[in-house]
Design an enzyme around this catalytic site. Sequence first.
Site, PDB file in Angstrom:
ATOM      1  N   ASP A  95       6.769   3.877   5.647  1.00 19.94           N
ATOM      2  CA  ASP A  95       8.228   3.999   5.495  1.00 19.94           C
ATOM      3  C   ASP A  95       8.892   4.360   6.823  1.00 19.94           C
ATOM      4  O   ASP A  95       9.923   3.798   7.189  1.00 19.94           O
ATOM      5  CB  ASP A  95       8.578   5.101   4.477  1.00 19.94           C
ATOM      6  CG  ASP A  95       8.434   4.585   3.058  1.00 19.94           C
ATOM      7  OD1 ASP A  95       8.288   3.360   2.890  1.00 19.94           O
ATOM      8  OD2 ASP A  95       8.443   5.407   2.119  1.00 19.94           O
ATOM      9  N   ARG A 119      10.655  14.911   5.764  1.00 19.70           N
ATOM     10  CA  ARG A 119      10.669  13.616   5.079  1.00 19.70           C
ATOM     11  C   ARG A 119      12.058  12.970   5.003  1.00 19.70           C
ATOM     12  O   ARG A 119      12.274  12.065   4.210  1.00 19.70           O
ATOM     13  CB  ARG A 119      10.092  13.766   3.675  1.00 19.70           C
ATOM     14  CG  ARG A 119       8.600  14.070   3.637  1.00 19.70           C
ATOM     15  CD  ARG A 119       8.007  13.825   2.279  1.00 19.70           C
ATOM     16  NE  ARG A 119       6.593  14.144   2.219  1.00 19.70           N
ATOM     17  CZ  ARG A 119       5.614  13.350   2.633  1.00 19.70           C
ATOM     18  NH1 ARG A 119       5.905  12.171   3.159  1.00 19.70           N
ATOM     19  NH2 ARG A 119       4.353  13.720   2.537  1.00 19.70           N
ATOM     20  N   LYS A 168       0.576   6.748  11.474  1.00 20.43           N
ATOM     21  CA  LYS A 168       0.044   8.029  10.995  1.00 20.43           C
ATOM     22  C   LYS A 168      -0.021   8.064   9.480  1.00 20.43           C
ATOM     23  O   LYS A 168       0.887   7.587   8.826  1.00 20.43           O
ATOM     24  CB  LYS A 168       0.966   9.149  11.497  1.00 20.43           C
ATOM     25  CG  LYS A 168       0.740  10.478  10.870  1.00 20.43           C
ATOM     26  CD  LYS A 168       1.948  11.066  10.131  1.00 20.43           C
ATOM     27  CE  LYS A 168       2.300  10.365   8.870  1.00 20.43           C
ATOM     28  NZ  LYS A 168       3.215  11.131   7.964  1.00 20.43           N
ATOM     29  N   THR A 169      -1.039   8.562   8.905  1.00 18.30           N
ATOM     30  CA  THR A 169      -1.120   9.017   7.512  1.00 18.30           C
ATOM     31  C   THR A 169      -2.589   9.193   7.127  1.00 18.30           C
ATOM     32  O   THR A 169      -3.428   8.363   7.482  1.00 18.30           O
ATOM     33  CB  THR A 169      -0.453   8.080   6.480  1.00 18.30           C
ATOM     34  OG1 THR A 169      -0.652   8.644   5.184  1.00 18.30           O
ATOM     35  CG2 THR A 169      -0.974   6.660   6.469  1.00 18.30           C
ATOM     36  N   ASP A 221      -3.542   8.864   4.243  1.00 21.11           N
ATOM     37  CA  ASP A 221      -3.780   8.016   3.074  1.00 21.11           C
ATOM     38  C   ASP A 221      -4.530   6.720   3.388  1.00 21.11           C
ATOM     39  O   ASP A 221      -5.104   6.114   2.488  1.00 21.11           O
ATOM     40  CB  ASP A 221      -2.442   7.639   2.410  1.00 21.11           C
ATOM     41  CG  ASP A 221      -1.668   8.870   1.950  1.00 21.11           C
ATOM     42  OD1 ASP A 221      -2.257   9.971   1.931  1.00 21.11           O
ATOM     43  OD2 ASP A 221      -0.479   8.736   1.631  1.00 21.11           O
ATOM     44  N   GLY A 262       4.087  13.472   5.948  1.00 20.48           N
ATOM     45  CA  GLY A 262       2.989  14.427   5.738  1.00 20.48           C
ATOM     46  C   GLY A 262       2.148  14.626   6.988  1.00 20.48           C
ATOM     47  O   GLY A 262       2.006  13.715   7.810  1.00 20.48           O
TER      48      GLY A 262
HETATM   49  P1  FBP Z   1       2.488  10.592   4.329  1.00 20.32           P
HETATM   50  O1  FBP Z   1       2.489   9.333   3.497  1.00 20.32           O
HETATM   51  O2  FBP Z   1       3.826  10.998   4.749  1.00 20.32           O
HETATM   52  O3  FBP Z   1       1.539  10.482   5.481  1.00 20.32           O
HETATM   53  O4  FBP Z   1       1.945  11.788   3.424  1.00 20.32           O
HETATM   54  C1  FBP Z   1       0.694  11.762   2.858  1.00 20.32           C
HETATM   55  C2  FBP Z   1       0.490  12.766   1.767  1.00 20.32           C
HETATM   56  O5  FBP Z   1      -0.452  13.726   2.198  1.00 20.32           O
HETATM   57  C3  FBP Z   1       0.044  12.102   0.469  1.00 20.32           C
HETATM   58  O6  FBP Z   1      -1.343  11.899   0.446  1.00 20.32           O
HETATM   59  C4  FBP Z   1       0.541  13.068  -0.560  1.00 20.32           C
HETATM   60  O7  FBP Z   1       0.769  12.433  -1.799  1.00 20.32           O
HETATM   61  C5  FBP Z   1       1.823  13.560   0.023  1.00 20.32           C
HETATM   62  O8  FBP Z   1       1.680  13.472   1.423  1.00 20.32           O
HETATM   63  C6  FBP Z   1       2.146  14.974  -0.369  1.00 20.32           C
HETATM   64  O9  FBP Z   1       3.432  15.256   0.056  1.00 20.32           O
HETATM   65  P2  FBP Z   1       3.992  16.710   0.362  1.00 20.32           P
HETATM   66  O10 FBP Z   1       3.452  17.101   1.692  1.00 20.32           O
HETATM   67  O11 FBP Z   1       5.459  16.484   0.431  1.00 20.32           O
HETATM   68  O12 FBP Z   1       3.529  17.604  -0.718  1.00 20.32           O
END
Ligand code: FBP
Length: 565
Positions: free
Chosen positions: A187, A156, A213-214, A216, A92
């Site tokens: 991951d 992803r 990175k994230t 979250d 993400g």
């Molecule tokens: P990452 O864990 O890859 O950093 O993604 C974070 C995130 O924004 C989460 O908070 C959310 O649940 C998810 O990506 C949403 O995924 P997508 O972009 O595939 O809709």
Amino acid sequence: MPADLIKGMSPLQKFRFQYKPRVPSNLKDIALITAVPDVTSLEPDVDSTQKTVLKEVFKKTYGKPVIHLSAKGSGSKQDRKPIRASVVLSGGQAPGGHDVIAGIFDALRSVSPSSELIGFLGGPSGILNDQKKTLSEDIINAYRNTGGFDILGSGRTKIEKPEDIARCQEILEKNKIDALIIIGGDDSNTNAAMLAEHLNSRGSPVLVIGVPKTIDGDLKNKFVDISFGFDTASKVYSELIGNIAKDSLSAKKYYHFIRLMGRAASHITLEAALQTHPNVALISEELAHRKVTIRELVEDIGKIVIKRADLGKNFGVILLPEGLIEFLPEVKTLLQELNHVLAEHHEYVNTLRGFTEQSEYINQKLSRDSSYTFSGLPIDIQRQLLMDRDPHGNVQVSQIETEKLIIEMLETYLGEQKAEGRYKGKFAYQRHFLGYEGRCAAPTNFDTDYSYSLGRTAVALILAKANGYMTVVKNLAKNRDQWEALGVPLTGMMNLESRHGKQKPVIKKSLVSLDGSPFLLFAHEREKWALEDDFRFPGAIQYFGPPEVSDLPPISVTLETTEDR
Ligand code: FBP
């Protein structure tokens, strides 16, 4: 027509390009950096049985030392050969990604003007398909200090199967790449560790470095204060929550249910609660710890709504994390059973036509309790639990409208209370989901400086020939001069977790700690916030102006790094 007014970039876009990220003193001059490894190796924080398994899996890369970067080198550039590095954005979007890449690029150029940076396109699949572009000065300049991952795109795809790891080696070596920098979450960094081990054990000279990175905030530990992107995303959400709180306080007619991104962990919700003081903020980790059922949770919220109605307040702000549903004990059991049934019977399930047939079939395979829980959920949520799975079979929590479920049950509860004369208020609501709004915002000064520093650290680690390391910049609650850059072996952050029924080595995910200062402060204040409307209004992100306004780190990072360690 005054078309000039709207031509080209916005004034902020133009000014933001001129911002010069500030970096820790040990990263200022790449030529001066000397790598100083610890004398002892870094052991992961796990029991001896897990250590034995990790040692076996990571024969070459287990037990390496932390590498400190000292700015006391000789400054000699004699043996600085050009580096051909590559970079990939994984998962993400998170504000700061472009600055990591700019930091890598600038540092590579200061090692040697002939150094090159290759970007793989569209995430890790770009490596497997050998889709790439060389990043020039012009390209980098067009993306400095901007949000988004659009310089390369992200994806992803996971590189974890042996054939994919082998393919990566082939592509990296074919392209004569010295190092691959993977910008990703837990991951992706786990996969970076696997790739580093594979390359090392095959005698390949290619190095692998991970960057945390994230948005979250769940990739943190005693070395990593926070991943980049969390600050900006939580500030965007906090601004919006503050605005909604003001609207609620002015109109006095709605309860606003605001679901916040963050996957399983509630770090974003907790940070936003500390920033804005909502009437209610649900923290999944606490609910799981107390084993609260959906019914009990709804009653807890209902009691606050009733008390507020007694005070003449039929409005308020309620925050909930997007991963909440997975933490409620009966839903957790249901999900485990669903995952199992779907894995075992997926071929047959795929032959069934549509949701109704599939859910009837699966329902028969569930235990009595889980079948009861499943049937009691609104159809939309049932559908999301069954059908909206990511490519790895996980429930896509960002798609599940948990607030809808809670609102439906709350309306029933309040109706019952009204019928018994215990509730005299009026319940009207608005629903919001804040997620994608924050992931590509222009990075705050904090995220810009931090991300750019992480990029420079990656190059310092390449010079140190570090393989299987994560770039770390510590002391983030302090002034930039006191930030400290280092390299930490990825295997030192690992543990074993059960994935699809098997024990797998993974980088440990960090959930909200109920003993940590951020949660304790929130728990201390929340009763007051529930009834008193002590809203706090953080306002929009400030890119210019006094540092007390424009340079602030996240509240939770300040609390954790200054008190908990
Ligand atoms: P990452 O864990 O890859 O950093 O993604 C974070 C995130 O924004 C989460 O908070 C959310 O649940 C998810 O990506 C949403 O995924 P997508 O972009 O595939 O809709």
